[in-house]
Motif scaffolding. Structure first.
Motif, short mmCIF file in Angstrom:
data_model
loop_
_atom_site.label_atom_id
_atom_site.label_comp_id
_atom_site.label_asym_id
_atom_site.label_seq_id
_atom_site.Cartn_x
_atom_site.Cartn_y
_atom_site.Cartn_z
N LEU A 48 0.82 -1.21 0.00
CA LEU A 48 0.00 0.00 0.00
C LEU A 48 0.86 1.26 0.00
O LEU A 48 0.55 2.24 -0.69
N LEU A 49 1.94 1.26 0.79
CA LEU A 49 2.83 2.42 0.81
C LEU A 49 3.53 2.62 -0.53
O LEU A 49 3.70 3.75 -1.00
N TRP A 50 3.94 1.53 -1.15
CA TRP A 50 4.58 1.62 -2.46
C TRP A 50 3.61 2.18 -3.49
O TRP A 50 3.96 3.03 -4.31
N LEU A 51 2.38 1.71 -3.46
CA LEU A 51 1.36 2.20 -4.39
C LEU A 51 1.11 3.69 -4.18
O LEU A 51 0.89 4.44 -5.14
N VAL B 4 12.80 4.35 -12.45
CA VAL B 4 13.83 4.11 -11.44
C VAL B 4 13.33 4.53 -10.06
O VAL B 4 13.64 3.91 -9.05
N GLY B 5 12.53 5.61 -10.03
CA GLY B 5 11.98 6.06 -8.76
C GLY B 5 11.08 5.03 -8.11
O GLY B 5 11.05 4.91 -6.88
N ALA B 6 10.34 4.26 -8.90
CA ALA B 6 9.47 3.22 -8.34
C ALA B 6 10.31 2.13 -7.66
O ALA B 6 9.97 1.66 -6.57
N ASP B 7 11.41 1.74 -8.29
CA ASP B 7 12.30 0.74 -7.69
C ASP B 7 12.94 1.28 -6.42
O ASP B 7 13.05 0.57 -5.41
N GLY B 8 13.40 2.54 -6.47
CA GLY B 8 14.02 3.12 -5.29
C GLY B 8 13.05 3.27 -4.14
O GLY B 8 13.42 3.05 -2.98
N THR B 9 11.80 3.65 -4.44
CA THR B 9 10.79 3.77 -3.38
C THR B 9 10.54 2.43 -2.72
O THR B 9 10.45 2.34 -1.49
N PHE B 10 10.41 1.40 -3.52
CA PHE B 10 10.19 0.05 -2.97
C PHE B 10 11.36 -0.36 -2.09
O PHE B 10 11.16 -0.90 -0.99
N THR B 11 12.59 -0.11 -2.54
CA THR B 11 13.76 -0.52 -1.78
C THR B 11 13.84 0.22 -0.44
O THR B 11 14.10 -0.39 0.60
#
Length: 220
Positions: free
Chosen positions: A64-67, A93-100
């Motif tokens: 949910l936080l990633w979304l 790239v920002g989506a991958d960084g946010t998830f990490t």
């Protein structure tokens, strides 16, 4: 003649009543098999399973936080093909960084919570924490992509019409990011155990005091 040195408030080491028999040692509470409160194997396995399930379910929060926080990739269609609206954007790239980053934070948080409730540690609890972190990452990945924009980009473009901006599906291109949670959890738990974990009790007296004194030389 000098009497043997015996620590105060301690029976003589030659006394048959010392140390007390094993049956006289009280067992710890909650399935503990010793006076240090360490749980037995069955209890530790149950605790490890609870940790595994709890940490895995925390993956819902990751998804949910990633979304919510991951940047979107804007797309646009001309009626025939779909294009990136911002060709120089770095949102993927920002989506991958946010998830990490979210996975790292949840890894540290889950390790702190597990250590708070289970300071004694144990192999089953550590395995449950690591496996739960991995499963939680996979659950968060799947939940975020499922609840995000539609995966059929062509159908989505036809639905919104030509010239209308819409968002690309939320994807995790760096699959190694799913290891961020378990790795962070292991490192944080190891650090907490080293800093604040239970220590072996210090001996109350020097063992040399229990040794009989050397015999005096007989002199005429």
């Amino acid at each position: 003649m000098t009497a043997p040195l015996t620590p105060p408030h301690r029976p003589s080491p030659h006394d048959s009543a010392w140390p007390p028999p094993y049956s006289a040692v009280p067992k710890g509470a909650d399935g503990a098999d010793g006076t240090d409160g360490t749980p037995d194997v069955a209890t530790e396995v149950r605790q490890g399973i609870v940790v595994l399930l709890a940490v895995t379910l925390a993956g819902v929060a990751l998804g949910l936080l990633w979304l919510w926080l991951a940047p979107r990739i804007p797309l646009i269609s001309d009626g025939k093909a779909v294009f990136l609206k911002d060709t120089e954007g770095e949102n993927a790239v920002g989506a991958d960084g946010t998830f990490t980053l979210l996975a790292l934070g949840l890894g540290v948080l889950s390790a702190a919570v597990v250590f708070w409730f289970h300071r004694h540690g144990g192999i089953a609890i550590v395995v449950g924490l690591a496996a739960g972190g991995l499963l939680g990452s996979l659950l968060g990945w799947g939940l975020g992509t499922l609840l995000g924009p539609a995966h059929d980009v062509a159908e989505h473009a036809r639905a919104v019409g030509a010239g209308v901006t819409f968002h690309a599906p939320l994807e995790l291109k760096a699959h190694g990011a799913v290891l961020a949670w378990p790795v962070a959890a292991m490192l944080a738990h190891l650090a907490l155990t080293a800093l604040f974990g239970p220590r072996d009790p210090e001996p109350d007296w020097d063992d040399t005091l229990l040794s009989p004194p050397p015999p005096h030389d007989a002199r005429p």
